[in-house]
Design a protein around this motif. Structure first.
Motif, PDB file in Angstrom:
ATOM      1  N   TYR A   7       0.757  -1.046   0.017  1.00 31.51           N
ATOM      2  CA  TYR A   7       0.142   0.095  -0.213  1.00 31.51           C
ATOM      3  C   TYR A   7       0.973   1.356  -0.008  1.00 31.51           C
ATOM      4  O   TYR A   7       2.068   1.226   0.552  1.00 31.51           O
ATOM      5  CB  TYR A   7      -0.775   0.135   1.280  1.00 31.51           C
ATOM      6  CG  TYR A   7      -2.057  -0.865   1.034  1.00 31.51           C
ATOM      7  CD1 TYR A   7      -1.946  -2.255   1.264  1.00 31.51           C
ATOM      8  CD2 TYR A   7      -3.484  -0.222   0.491  1.00 31.51           C
ATOM      9  CE1 TYR A   7      -3.119  -3.114   0.852  1.00 31.51           C
ATOM     10  CE2 TYR A   7      -4.543  -1.229   0.200  1.00 31.51           C
ATOM     11  CZ  TYR A   7      -4.212  -2.390   0.547  1.00 31.51           C
ATOM     12  OH  TYR A   7      -5.192  -3.398   0.231  1.00 31.51           O
ATOM     13  N   GLU A  91      -8.385   3.535   6.560  1.00 34.17           N
ATOM     14  CA  GLU A  91      -8.914   3.720   8.100  1.00 34.17           C
ATOM     15  C   GLU A  91     -10.099   4.663   8.266  1.00 34.17           C
ATOM     16  O   GLU A  91     -10.874   4.230   9.082  1.00 34.17           O
ATOM     17  CB  GLU A  91      -7.763   4.247   8.721  1.00 34.17           C
ATOM     18  CG  GLU A  91      -6.754   3.325   9.360  1.00 34.17           C
ATOM     19  CD  GLU A  91      -7.415   2.156   9.969  1.00 34.17           C
ATOM     20  OE1 GLU A  91      -7.674   0.953   9.390  1.00 34.17           O
ATOM     21  OE2 GLU A  91      -7.884   2.281  11.097  1.00 34.17           O
ATOM     22  N   ASP A 138     -10.398  -1.864   0.282  1.00 31.47           N
ATOM     23  CA  ASP A 138      -9.741  -2.012   1.584  1.00 31.47           C
ATOM     24  C   ASP A 138     -10.977  -1.535   2.503  1.00 31.47           C
ATOM     25  O   ASP A 138     -10.753  -0.641   3.180  1.00 31.47           O
ATOM     26  CB  ASP A 138      -8.665  -1.312   1.652  1.00 31.47           C
ATOM     27  CG  ASP A 138      -8.079  -1.310   3.280  1.00 31.47           C
ATOM     28  OD1 ASP A 138      -7.259  -0.406   3.451  1.00 31.47           O
ATOM     29  OD2 ASP A 138      -8.430  -2.265   3.855  1.00 31.47           O
ATOM     30  N   GLU A 140     -12.914  -1.398   5.728  1.00 29.65           N
ATOM     31  CA  GLU A 140     -12.435  -1.741   7.131  1.00 29.65           C
ATOM     32  C   GLU A 140     -13.842  -1.768   7.931  1.00 29.65           C
ATOM     33  O   GLU A 140     -13.777  -2.328   8.919  1.00 29.65           O
ATOM     34  CB  GLU A 140     -11.642  -0.803   7.555  1.00 29.65           C
ATOM     35  CG  GLU A 140     -10.158  -0.530   6.906  1.00 29.65           C
ATOM     36  CD  GLU A 140      -9.236  -1.636   7.273  1.00 29.65           C
ATOM     37  OE1 GLU A 140      -9.437  -2.164   8.233  1.00 29.65           O
ATOM     38  OE2 GLU A 140      -8.321  -2.054   6.138  1.00 29.65           O
ATOM     39  N   ALA A 171      -8.861  -6.808   0.494  1.00 25.15           N
ATOM     40  CA  ALA A 171      -7.945  -6.784   1.574  1.00 25.15           C
ATOM     41  C   ALA A 171      -9.033  -6.855   2.877  1.00 25.15           C
ATOM     42  O   ALA A 171      -8.988  -6.149   3.771  1.00 25.15           O
ATOM     43  CB  ALA A 171      -7.148  -5.464   1.967  1.00 25.15           C
ATOM     44  N   GLN A 196      -5.564  -9.444   5.846  1.00 21.61           N
ATOM     45  CA  GLN A 196      -4.724  -8.692   6.736  1.00 21.61           C
ATOM     46  C   GLN A 196      -4.509  -9.353   7.926  1.00 21.61           C
ATOM     47  O   GLN A 196      -5.376  -9.370   9.057  1.00 21.61           O
ATOM     48  CB  GLN A 196      -5.650  -7.212   7.026  1.00 21.61           C
ATOM     49  CG  GLN A 196      -5.901  -6.386   5.920  1.00 21.61           C
ATOM     50  CD  GLN A 196      -6.473  -5.053   6.614  1.00 21.61           C
ATOM     51  OE1 GLN A 196      -6.355  -4.633   7.829  1.00 21.61           O
ATOM     52  NE2 GLN A 196      -7.555  -4.353   5.889  1.00 21.61           N
ATOM     53  N   TYR A 198      -3.192  -9.317  10.508  1.00 17.53           N
ATOM     54  CA  TYR A 198      -2.331  -8.554  11.584  1.00 17.53           C
ATOM     55  C   TYR A 198      -3.439  -7.772  12.401  1.00 17.53           C
ATOM     56  O   TYR A 198      -4.614  -7.855  11.736  1.00 17.53           O
ATOM     57  CB  TYR A 198      -1.225  -7.709  10.993  1.00 17.53           C
ATOM     58  CG  TYR A 198      -1.625  -6.783   9.826  1.00 17.53           C
ATOM     59  CD1 TYR A 198      -2.113  -5.584   9.934  1.00 17.53           C
ATOM     60  CD2 TYR A 198      -1.371  -7.599   8.778  1.00 17.53           C
ATOM     61  CE1 TYR A 198      -2.288  -5.016   8.545  1.00 17.53           C
ATOM     62  CE2 TYR A 198      -1.821  -6.745   7.396  1.00 17.53           C
ATOM     63  CZ  TYR A 198      -2.287  -5.656   7.595  1.00 17.53           C
ATOM     64  OH  TYR A 198      -2.637  -4.857   6.168  1.00 17.53           O
ATOM     65  N   ASN A 199      -3.224  -7.345  13.322  1.00 18.70           N
ATOM     66  CA  ASN A 199      -4.307  -6.655  14.111  1.00 18.70           C
ATOM     67  C   ASN A 199      -5.379  -7.140  14.528  1.00 18.70           C
ATOM     68  O   ASN A 199      -6.476  -6.688  15.165  1.00 18.70           O
ATOM     69  CB  ASN A 199      -4.727  -5.283  13.240  1.00 18.70           C
ATOM     70  CG  ASN A 199      -3.509  -4.353  13.087  1.00 18.70           C
ATOM     71  OD1 ASN A 199      -2.452  -4.374  13.558  1.00 18.70           O
ATOM     72  ND2 ASN A 199      -3.944  -3.532  11.818  1.00 18.70           N
ATOM     73  N   MET A 275       1.527  -9.306   0.927  1.00 14.56           N
ATOM     74  CA  MET A 275       0.953  -7.644   1.022  1.00 14.56           C
ATOM     75  C   MET A 275       1.442  -7.234   1.929  1.00 14.56           C
ATOM     76  O   MET A 275       1.572  -7.839   3.088  1.00 14.56           O
ATOM     77  CB  MET A 275      -0.511  -7.728   0.932  1.00 14.56           C
ATOM     78  CG  MET A 275      -1.154  -6.347   1.207  1.00 14.56           C
ATOM     79  SD  MET A 275      -1.309  -5.849   2.683  1.00 14.56           S
ATOM     80  CE  MET A 275      -2.834  -6.450   3.307  1.00 14.56           C
ATOM     81  N   TRP A 277       1.703  -3.582   4.660  1.00 13.97           N
ATOM     82  CA  TRP A 277       1.179  -2.342   4.928  1.00 13.97           C
ATOM     83  C   TRP A 277       2.393  -1.741   5.694  1.00 13.97           C
ATOM     84  O   TRP A 277       2.643  -2.030   6.850  1.00 13.97           O
ATOM     85  CB  TRP A 277      -0.040  -2.470   6.131  1.00 13.97           C
ATOM     86  CG  TRP A 277      -0.531  -1.163   6.290  1.00 13.97           C
ATOM     87  CD1 TRP A 277       0.086  -0.322   7.362  1.00 13.97           C
ATOM     88  CD2 TRP A 277      -1.362  -0.158   5.782  1.00 13.97           C
ATOM     89  NE1 TRP A 277      -0.480   0.836   7.641  1.00 13.97           N
ATOM     90  CE2 TRP A 277      -1.347   1.113   6.484  1.00 13.97           C
ATOM     91  CE3 TRP A 277      -1.965  -0.211   4.570  1.00 13.97           C
ATOM     92  CZ2 TRP A 277      -2.000   1.958   5.989  1.00 13.97           C
ATOM     93  CZ3 TRP A 277      -2.979   0.855   4.173  1.00 13.97           C
ATOM     94  CH2 TRP A 277      -2.775   2.037   5.067  1.00 13.97           C
TER      95      TRP A 277
HETATM   96  C1  LIG Z   1      -3.864   1.430   9.534  1.00 10.34           C
HETATM   97  N1  LIG Z   1      -4.557   0.956   8.434  1.00 10.34           N
HETATM   98  C2  LIG Z   1      -4.200  -0.320   8.012  1.00 10.34           C
HETATM   99  N2  LIG Z   1      -3.277  -1.142   8.522  1.00 10.34           N
HETATM  100  N3  LIG Z   1      -4.714  -0.697   6.715  1.00 10.34           N
HETATM  101  C3  LIG Z   1      -4.447  -1.648   6.103  1.00 10.34           C
HETATM  102  O1  LIG Z   1      -3.581  -2.531   6.739  1.00 10.34           O
HETATM  103  N4  LIG Z   1      -5.041  -2.052   4.980  1.00 10.34           N
HETATM  104  C4  LIG Z   1      -5.010  -3.052   3.976  1.00 10.34           C
END
Ligand SMILES: CNC(=N)NC(=O)NC
Length: 302
Positions: A7, A91, A138, A140, A171, A196, A198-199, A275, A277
């Motif tokens: 990204y 975001e 993407d 969210e 994503a 994604q 992660y998170n 991918m 970020w």
């Molecule tokens: C803080 N925003 C993100 N981490 N967004 C993404 O990872 N989008 C793919």
């Protein structure tokens, strides 16, 4: 050949796009973001590309009209063989698509504004005569409906240019079913899905390190096998540095290697690559003289 997608557009003090197109480790660049979605037919979307562009917008809209660095650099990227996608959401977006009519309007707007030039001059050309290679979703939050309709509409436009290739990517978050994109993945044709991983503690790639069975690549592979496009490529989405993700979700290149090695070989046809970020975070994360994306490229080509 598996690919590295990054990204670009929201990086802290990010350099211009051409800097990243000169990096041989990068194959696909997702320009983020179209972060304001139309609420009604006729509404224009809005955009944000961080420190790029000159701050001007089309009168009465939030759509940036002065993205000179981007319109100057896309030809360089294309010359260097990069795939340049335009990413929707991110975001800050409120990504609700209220009706199918709005979904089709939004798709038409994106196609006539960012697709091949010269089709319909009632639409603006924020990147001038440059055309993107496709659209990335993407999404969210607030999503869930309207995306399949957008994607079907975009694909009907793609069919008007049979000699050219355009892509649709998404994503999703790793939690299944993804609230925002599951419907679209089941009912419309994606080329790339970069999850994604992660998170979200319940399914992130860090679970692979702990060997607790919660990393759910296999479950996502099944989703794609059962989707509208079983031939879609599945990418492992990862943070490109410690700072680029919520604490605790970053994997070092040494930690990524076994995960990619296993799943690239378990799913040789579906595995699409990695991918990241995001681009500037990768540049700023140098380990043993190579940046994070370079390490990922090495891992994919081991
Ligand atoms: C803080 N925003 C993100 N981490 N967004 C993404 O990872 N989008 C793919």
């Amino acid at each position: 050949k598996s690919n590295v997608a990054v990204y670009y557009g929201q990086g802290a003090y990010q350099p211009r796009l051409s800097h990243f197109c000169q990096e041989t480790s990068l194959d696909i660049i997702n320009l983020g973001f179209i972060n304001v979605f139309p609420k009604a037919v006729g509404d224009w979307p809005g955009s944000n590309f961080g420190n790029q562009c000159d701050g001007t917008v089309y009168e009465g809209t939030e759509l940036l009209s002065g993205c000179h660095q981007i319109w100057e650099d896309i030809p360089i990227c294309k010359e260097l063989g990069k795939t340049v996608m335009l990413s929707l959401g991110g975001e800050t977006a409120y990504e609700d698509i209220p009706t199918d009519e709005v979904a089709e309007w939004f798709a038409d707007f994106l196609w006539y504004s960012f697709g091949p030039p010269g089709q319909n001059d009632t639409f603006p050309r924020p990147f001038q005569d440059n055309q993107v290679d496709g659209f990335d979703f993407d999404i969210e939050h607030y999503g869930g409906h309207g995306y399949a309709t957008m994607i079907q509409r975009l694909r009907s436009h793609f069919a008007d240019f049979p000699d050219e290739t355009f892509y649709i990517s998404g994503a999703p978050q790793c939690q299944l079913p993804d609230a925002q994109l599951s419907d679209a993945i089941s009912n419309s044709h994606f080329d790339f899905i970069w999850v994604q991983w992660y998170n979200t503690a319940a399914c992130s790639a860090t679970n692979f390190l702990e060997g607790n069975g919660l990393f759910n690549f296999a479950a996502w592979a099944k989703v794609i096998q059962d989707s509208a496009n079983p031939a879609a490529k599945l990418f492992v989405g990862l943070p490109a540095s410690e700072e680029a993700a919520v604490d605790g979700f970053y994997l070092s290149p040494a930690e990524v290697y076994p995960l990619v090695d296993i799943y690239m070989n378990l799913y040789p046809d579906m595995f699409g690559g990695i991918m990241l970020w995001e681009a500037t975070a990768s540049d700023n994360n140098t380990i043993n003289g190579y940046n994070y994306a370079q390490h990922m490229k090495h891992i994919l080509h081991e």
